[in-house]
Design an enzyme around this catalytic site. Sequence first.
Site, PDB file in Angstrom:
ATOM      1  N   SER A 145      43.047  31.700  47.048  1.00 53.22           N
ATOM      2  CA  SER A 145      41.921  31.019  46.405  1.00 53.22           C
ATOM      3  C   SER A 145      41.202  30.105  47.395  1.00 53.22           C
ATOM      4  CB  SER A 145      42.431  30.189  45.224  1.00 53.22           C
ATOM      5  OG  SER A 145      43.226  30.990  44.380  1.00 53.22           O
TER       6      SER A 145
HETATM    7  C1  LIG Z   1      43.944  34.189  42.941  1.00 52.95           C
HETATM    8  S1  LIG Z   1      45.408  34.949  43.426  1.00 52.95           S
HETATM    9  C2  LIG Z   1      46.561  33.644  43.679  1.00 52.95           C
HETATM   10  C3  LIG Z   1      46.246  32.645  44.734  1.00 52.95           C
HETATM   11  C4  LIG Z   1      47.449  31.836  45.111  1.00 52.95           C
HETATM   12  N1  LIG Z   1      47.716  30.802  44.163  1.00 52.95           N
HETATM   13  C5  LIG Z   1      47.334  31.318  46.521  1.00 52.95           C
HETATM   14  O1  LIG Z   1      47.494  30.124  46.737  1.00 52.95           O
HETATM   15  O2  LIG Z   1      47.133  32.132  47.440  1.00 52.95           O
HETATM   16  C6  LIG Z   1      46.054  35.576  41.888  1.00 52.95           C
HETATM   17  C7  LIG Z   1      47.395  36.260  42.049  1.00 52.95           C
HETATM   18  O3  LIG Z   1      47.926  36.489  40.756  1.00 52.95           O
HETATM   19  C8  LIG Z   1      48.690  37.667  40.816  1.00 52.95           C
HETATM   20  N2  LIG Z   1      48.933  38.112  39.448  1.00 52.95           N
HETATM   21  C9  LIG Z   1      48.076  38.744  38.603  1.00 52.95           C
HETATM   22  N3  LIG Z   1      48.670  38.958  37.424  1.00 52.95           N
HETATM   23  C10 LIG Z   1      49.931  38.456  37.520  1.00 52.95           C
HETATM   24  C11 LIG Z   1      51.032  38.371  36.624  1.00 52.95           C
HETATM   25  N4  LIG Z   1      50.975  38.862  35.377  1.00 52.95           N
HETATM   26  N5  LIG Z   1      52.165  37.790  37.074  1.00 52.95           N
HETATM   27  C12 LIG Z   1      52.259  37.282  38.326  1.00 52.95           C
HETATM   28  N6  LIG Z   1      51.257  37.341  39.219  1.00 52.95           N
HETATM   29  C13 LIG Z   1      50.100  37.909  38.810  1.00 52.95           C
HETATM   30  C14 LIG Z   1      47.826  38.588  41.669  1.00 52.95           C
HETATM   31  O4  LIG Z   1      48.567  39.667  42.173  1.00 52.95           O
HETATM   32  C15 LIG Z   1      47.365  37.603  42.746  1.00 52.95           C
HETATM   33  O5  LIG Z   1      48.246  37.591  43.834  1.00 52.95           O
END
Ligand SMILES: C[S@@+](CC[C@H](N)C(=O)[O-])C[C@H]1O[C@@H](n2cnc3c(N)ncnc32)[C@H](O)[C@@H]1O
Length: 231
Positions: A78
């Site tokens: 993000s």
């Molecule tokens: C915007 S990114 C996260 C950014 C992260 N917080 C960082 O600091 O880099 C969103 C993440 O959520 C994960 N994601 C989506 N659905 C999910 C779920 N049901 N459970 C766990 N992770 C999930 C995606 O694969 C992705 O890696």
Amino acid sequence: MYGWRIPPPKTPCKSLAEFAQERSDKVNWLIEQGLLKSERIKQALLKVPREDFLPLQYRDYAYEEVPLPLPGEDATISCPHSYPLFYEPLGLDQGQRFLEVGLGSGYGTAIAREVVGAKGLVVAVEIDPRTFAYAKDKLTLTGYTDVVLVNADGGLGYSELAPYDRISVTAACSEFPPPLIEQLAPSGRLIAPITRDSTQDLILLEKTATGVRQQVICEVLYVPLQGIYGE
Ligand SMILES: C[S@@+](CC[C@H](N)C(=O)[O-])C[C@H]1O[C@@H](n2cnc3c(N)ncnc32)[C@H](O)[C@@H]1O
């Protein structure tokens, strides 16, 4: 990638001194914008080298306000401002038990580890196995090994270590996944981007004695939540 203009991949050339300057400038900018108030979150943002959580070809863009692609399906790190945007309303603080849904790069996990300190707990769940392996590697290389990393559907939370004082969901959902509300401690707080028609609101939910209270923080743009509570 969901309305963002991603800069082109390139060979990294910035020095550690340049990154340190950009990190410090970014913290000052976040304070000026009114996004960063907590001293512990400030110290964490100053300490954690965000550039070490980026894929090499995007490393030089570490402090630019743009999400950048990661290995895996729909995975991004993000924008830098997202971390105080989520962690300030959450009131993330020393000694808390914290659950992150959407580990992504591992950067937000490292920031949370610094904020909650040695007496707190950080659990981070990632659904995509490639993204999970990437983040685990980055957290190991940067020395953040005292976090619990889980490769699973974070919409289900992680009941083994519940309850949590604070929960952050970094992917957009149509509603707060019920297991996350269940795993929230009394007076606990949960923050997530919630999709409303074609837009997303970042919403803070607080567990009260009589139920839950919700507050809209601002409009955001996040990748969709996958899994059982996915959109
Ligand atoms: C915007 S990114 C996260 C950014 C992260 N917080 C960082 O600091 O880099 C969103 C993440 O959520 C994960 N994601 C989506 N659905 C999910 C779920 N049901 N459970 C766990 N992770 C999930 C995606 O694969 C992705 O890696």
